[in-house]
Design a protein around this motif. Structure first.
Motif, PDB file in Angstrom:
ATOM      1  N   GLU A 118       1.596 -34.845  34.839  1.00 35.77           N
ATOM      2  CA  GLU A 118       1.301 -33.803  35.828  1.00 35.77           C
ATOM      3  C   GLU A 118       1.921 -34.110  37.187  1.00 35.77           C
ATOM      4  OE1 GLU A 118      -2.861 -33.395  36.010  1.00 35.77           O
ATOM      5  OE2 GLU A 118      -3.090 -32.620  33.944  1.00 35.77           O
ATOM      6  N   ARG A 119       2.136 -35.374  37.450  1.00 35.14           N
ATOM      7  CA  ARG A 119       2.745 -35.766  38.720  1.00 35.14           C
ATOM      8  C   ARG A 119       4.260 -35.591  38.699  1.00 35.14           C
ATOM      9  NH1 ARG A 119       1.021 -41.654  40.230  1.00 35.14           N
ATOM     10  NH2 ARG A 119       2.388 -42.043  38.448  1.00 35.14           N
ATOM     11  N   GLY A 120       4.827 -35.380  37.530  1.00 40.01           N
ATOM     12  CA  GLY A 120       6.275 -35.219  37.399  1.00 40.01           C
ATOM     13  C   GLY A 120       7.006 -36.504  37.089  1.00 40.01           C
ATOM     14  N   ASP A 121       6.326 -37.514  36.545  1.00 41.12           N
ATOM     15  CA  ASP A 121       6.971 -38.782  36.221  1.00 41.12           C
ATOM     16  C   ASP A 121       7.924 -38.604  35.046  1.00 41.12           C
ATOM     17  OD1 ASP A 121       5.375 -39.718  38.176  1.00 41.12           O
ATOM     18  OD2 ASP A 121       4.004 -40.844  36.881  1.00 41.12           O
ATOM     19  N   VAL A 122       9.002 -39.418  35.078  1.00 45.58           N
ATOM     20  CA  VAL A 122      10.033 -39.343  34.038  1.00 45.58           C
ATOM     21  C   VAL A 122      10.346 -40.752  33.576  1.00 45.58           C
ATOM     22  CG1 VAL A 122      12.396 -38.662  33.474  1.00 45.58           C
ATOM     23  CG2 VAL A 122      11.014 -37.251  35.020  1.00 45.58           C
ATOM     24  N   ILE A 123      10.424 -40.955  32.256  1.00 42.63           N
ATOM     25  CA  ILE A 123      10.815 -42.235  31.658  1.00 42.63           C
ATOM     26  C   ILE A 123      11.991 -41.973  30.734  1.00 42.63           C
ATOM     27  CG2 ILE A 123      10.117 -44.136  30.163  1.00 42.63           C
ATOM     28  CD1 ILE A 123       7.314 -43.844  31.134  1.00 42.63           C
ATOM     29  N   THR A 124      13.094 -42.685  30.977  1.00 42.58           N
ATOM     30  CA  THR A 124      14.306 -42.546  30.162  1.00 42.58           C
ATOM     31  C   THR A 124      14.600 -43.898  29.529  1.00 42.58           C
ATOM     32  OG1 THR A 124      15.161 -40.881  31.688  1.00 42.58           O
ATOM     33  CG2 THR A 124      16.720 -41.886  30.142  1.00 42.58           C
ATOM     34  N   LEU A 125      14.664 -43.930  28.185  1.00 41.10           N
ATOM     35  CA  LEU A 125      14.894 -45.159  27.441  1.00 41.10           C
ATOM     36  C   LEU A 125      16.055 -44.937  26.487  1.00 41.10           C
ATOM     37  CD1 LEU A 125      13.933 -48.033  26.785  1.00 41.10           C
ATOM     38  CD2 LEU A 125      12.377 -47.068  25.096  1.00 41.10           C
ATOM     39  N   LYS A 126      17.139 -45.712  26.667  1.00 42.00           N
ATOM     40  CA  LYS A 126      18.332 -45.573  25.841  1.00 42.00           C
ATOM     41  C   LYS A 126      18.746 -46.935  25.310  1.00 42.00           C
ATOM     42  CE  LYS A 126      19.004 -41.146  26.638  1.00 42.00           C
ATOM     43  NZ  LYS A 126      18.918 -40.128  25.554  1.00 42.00           N
ATOM     44  N   SER A 127      19.401 -46.890  24.146  1.00 39.36           N
ATOM     45  CA  SER A 127      19.952 -48.090  23.534  1.00 39.36           C
ATOM     46  C   SER A 127      21.473 -47.942  23.495  1.00 39.36           C
ATOM     47  CB  SER A 127      19.389 -48.291  22.122  1.00 39.36           C
ATOM     48  OG  SER A 127      19.981 -49.412  21.494  1.00 39.36           O
ATOM     49  N   LEU A 128      22.166 -48.720  24.321  1.00 40.33           N
ATOM     50  CA  LEU A 128      23.616 -48.675  24.422  1.00 40.33           C
ATOM     51  C   LEU A 128      24.174 -50.085  24.324  1.00 40.33           C
ATOM     52  CD1 LEU A 128      23.992 -46.114  27.357  1.00 40.33           C
ATOM     53  CD2 LEU A 128      24.128 -45.662  24.904  1.00 40.33           C
ATOM     54  N   ASP A 129      25.485 -50.136  24.150  1.00 42.12           N
ATOM     55  CA  ASP A 129      26.172 -51.420  24.007  1.00 42.12           C
ATOM     56  C   ASP A 129      26.334 -52.061  25.385  1.00 42.12           C
ATOM     57  OD1 ASP A 129      27.566 -53.587  23.150  1.00 42.12           O
ATOM     58  OD2 ASP A 129      29.428 -52.505  22.682  1.00 42.12           O
ATOM     59  N   LEU A 130      25.789 -53.240  25.539  1.00 42.00           N
ATOM     60  CA  LEU A 130      25.928 -53.996  26.784  1.00 42.00           C
ATOM     61  C   LEU A 130      27.025 -55.034  26.586  1.00 42.00           C
ATOM     62  CD1 LEU A 130      22.205 -54.582  27.815  1.00 42.00           C
ATOM     63  CD2 LEU A 130      23.770 -52.814  28.600  1.00 42.00           C
ATOM     64  N   PRO A 131      28.169 -54.883  27.231  1.00 43.29           N
ATOM     65  CA  PRO A 131      29.249 -55.855  27.035  1.00 43.29           C
ATOM     66  C   PRO A 131      28.877 -57.212  27.597  1.00 43.29           C
ATOM     67  CG  PRO A 131      29.791 -54.362  28.824  1.00 43.29           C
ATOM     68  CD  PRO A 131      28.532 -53.830  28.203  1.00 43.29           C
ATOM     69  N   VAL A 132      29.361 -58.246  26.922  1.00 42.54           N
ATOM     70  CA  VAL A 132      29.116 -59.621  27.353  1.00 42.54           C
ATOM     71  C   VAL A 132      30.228 -60.013  28.313  1.00 42.54           C
ATOM     72  CG1 VAL A 132      28.831 -62.005  26.617  1.00 42.54           C
ATOM     73  CG2 VAL A 132      27.975 -60.136  25.177  1.00 42.54           C
ATOM     74  N   VAL A 133      29.875 -60.306  29.533  1.00 42.42           N
ATOM     75  CA  VAL A 133      30.842 -60.695  30.562  1.00 42.42           C
ATOM     76  C   VAL A 133      30.826 -62.206  30.684  1.00 42.42           C
ATOM     77  CG1 VAL A 133      31.514 -60.460  32.976  1.00 42.42           C
ATOM     78  CG2 VAL A 133      30.465 -58.527  31.759  1.00 42.42           C
ATOM     79  N   GLU A 134      31.976 -62.818  30.386  1.00 41.11           N
ATOM     80  CA  GLU A 134      32.076 -64.267  30.485  1.00 41.11           C
ATOM     81  C   GLU A 134      32.138 -64.669  31.954  1.00 41.11           C
ATOM     82  OE1 GLU A 134      31.832 -66.396  28.156  1.00 41.11           O
ATOM     83  OE2 GLU A 134      31.796 -64.960  26.493  1.00 41.11           O
ATOM     84  N   PRO A 135      31.382 -65.652  32.352  1.00 38.55           N
ATOM     85  CA  PRO A 135      31.425 -66.080  33.759  1.00 38.55           C
ATOM     86  C   PRO A 135      32.770 -66.714  34.092  1.00 38.55           C
ATOM     87  CG  PRO A 135      30.100 -67.590  32.441  1.00 38.55           C
ATOM     88  CD  PRO A 135      30.434 -66.433  31.545  1.00 38.55           C
TER      89      PRO A 135
END
Length: 530
Positions: free
Chosen positions: A383-400
């Protein structure tokens, strides 16, 4: 000494100067090395003291005869005596940091001490004790506390006390959270002092940690950070550390609202009083004919009609109280108006039969379960207008970038800088001593040319020159040995002599070491042949 003199006489002027300089350098190096070894290693005793306190420390060290060095505002003493000196000086009340505490009250006596003097000493002691407590933190090197207390005059209105704290950091700058803790510390130690009435100032003259009001103490950024930490901890418990990204946006109310509402319910009336009034009236009516006889005093006035009437009236008054509801609502800034949560989680990677790696997102049932958990964690309100967005995407591995930091062997070896300097000086002295003193003494500058037997070829094997036979004849029958075949073989004096045996004996007497080497080489050759 005779050999050294002979070698010195055989050197030319340039080499003599070089050897003399080398000997002088070795002497100076040994002298400096001995002074470094005998001088104790100096370690920091105290730093950042006030001028008066530093002078007391130096005076005490002079009285004890302890060597010390002053480098800028720091005092250095021998490392072996540092801990003992700190304990001894502490027992004498040194260093005095200038912030005297409750010991100020010990000097006050009952005679000649007014109430104003006692109050002034008390507040000075309170300021000193607070400064001592603040300096006890490793992040603060110096502190001063000033308390402005209200007057005790009974004819003056009470004034709320205030305080100010001056800090000098010991390294990094004082953070806002640390300044907030100091404000609460001072406010808790002074009766009637509120934390918002305490000001903390750094050495640059800037106020540390802006004073926050009670309504705006919890800002939107703080709430968003707290919610983000909660959601991230919850999601990483399932997908693992580094496989989730959480962002939370909080819209808060920035206005102050005050709502007052008053409601009446006519159906919910209650009788609180009843008033009954009864009234009775009686009226008598008489009517007669007017004649002459009725007008006379003794006349007969009868002969008319007479009637009576009675009236009764009853009145009842009832007082009712109508139910009333009064509602007053105050809305301060900081209330959550809208909440938005975005969660990004990583999936899984699979390798097929051909060796090709592919990304597989998280199944939808698991995403739905995580979304329910996130909604419960943040207090989701549709009722307050809250929004939750949950996605599963590819997170690339960044080498330090760069190289991995690892502990080296030098980090495990604890060497003092002075010890390293002593080792380098010792190594330099050894090299100079070996190259410029010992080597020139042991090495001859120029050997005298050896003689070849008569008829011997200069290109022949040098080992065939030493046959053990004493050749007879004049010195002219011998030819000088070439420099390429020179083996430090002692040369027979070229001056003419009457007998070769006498010359050999004289040579053996002068060159005993060379003769022994020749005999030893002959014996070794004989053993090898056997």
């Amino acid at each position: 000494m005779q050999q050294i003199g002979t070698v010195w006489a055989s050197l030319d002027r340039r080499k003599q100067i070089i050897v003399a300089g080398a000997v002088a350098l070795v002497f100076l190096g040994m002298l400096a090395m001995s002074r470094i070894v005998t001088t104790p290693s100096m370690t920091l005793l105290y730093a950042g003291l006030e001028s008066g306190a530093a002078g007391d420390i130096v005076r005490s060290l002079d009285q004890r005869g302890v060597p010390y060095e002053i480098r800028g505002g720091s005092i250095y003493v021998p490392g072996a005596q540092r801990d003992e000196l700190r304990m001894t000086l502490a027992s004498e009340g040194l260093p005095a940091n200038g912030n005297r505490g409750y010991e100020l009250l010990d000097s006050l006596s009952g005679f000649g001490t007014t109430s104003q003097m006692f109050d002034a000493a008390y507040w000075r002691a309170k300021e000193g004790e607070l400064a001592r407590t603040i300096v006890g933190s490793p992040y603060v090197s110096q502190a001063r506390v000033h308390i402005a207390n209200g007057s005790a005059n009974p004819f003056q209105r009470s004034v709320a006390p205030t305080a100010s704290v001056y800090l000098v950091p010991s390294g990094a700058q004082i953070t806002g959270e640390q300044a907030k803790a100091i404000r609460f510390l001072v406010a808790s130690a002074v009766s009637g002092l509120a934390p918002e009435n305490v000001t903390v100032i750094d050495s640059n003259g800037a106020v540390i940690g802006a004073q926050e009001t009670a309504a705006a103490a919890d800002t939107a950024d703080d709430k968003a950070r707290q919610l983000r930490e909660k959601v991230l901890r919850l999601v990483e418990a399932r997908v693992g550390a580094g496989n989730a990204v959480v962002e939370v946006s909080v819209d808060t109310v920035t206005k102050t609202e005050s709502i007052r509402e008053r409601r009446f319910d006519p159906k919910g009336r209650v009788a609180i009083s009843t008033d009954v009034e009864e009234r009775s009236d009686s009226v008598r009516n008489q009517s007669a004919d007017v004649t002459v006889a009725s007008n006379l005093p003794d006349g007969d006035g009868s002969g008319g009609d007479e009637s009576n009437s009675n009236a009764t009236q009853t009145r009842e008054r009832v007082n009712y109280e109508v139910s009333e509801t009064e509602l007053e609502v105050h809305r301060a800034p900081g209330a959550i108006k809208r909440l938005t949560v975005a969660v990004l989680v990583n999936g899984a990677r699979t390798v097929d039969a051909d060796g090709v790696e592919s990304f597989v997102p998280m199944p939808q049932p698991e995403l739905d379960a995580l979304e329910e958990l996130v909604a419960s964690a943040v207090g989701f309100d549709a009722e307050r207008g809250d929004v939750i967005t949950l996605k599963s995407l590819d997170l690339p591995v960044v080498e330090p970038q760069g190289t991995l930091v690892s502990a080296s062997i030098w980090q495990k070896i604890h060497l003092d800088a002075m010890s390293l300097i002593q080792m380098l000086v010792l190594a330099l002295v050894s090299i100079v001593l070996g190259l410029f003193v010992i080597r020139p003494i042991l090495t001859k500058s120029a050997a005298a040319p050896a003689l070849l037997p008569a008829g011997a070829s200069p290109d022949a094997d040098p080992a065939s020159y030493l046959t053990g036979e004493i050749a007879t004849g004049d010195a002219q029958d011998f030819t000088p040995l070439p420099e390429s075949a020179h083996l430090n073989v002692p040369a027979i004096a070229s001056a003419p002599a009457e007998d070769a045996v006498d010359r050999l004996r004289a040579m053996i007497g002068d060159k005993q070491e060379e003769t022994v080497e020749i005999l030893r080489s002959w014996l070794e050759e004989g053993e090898e042949r056997v």
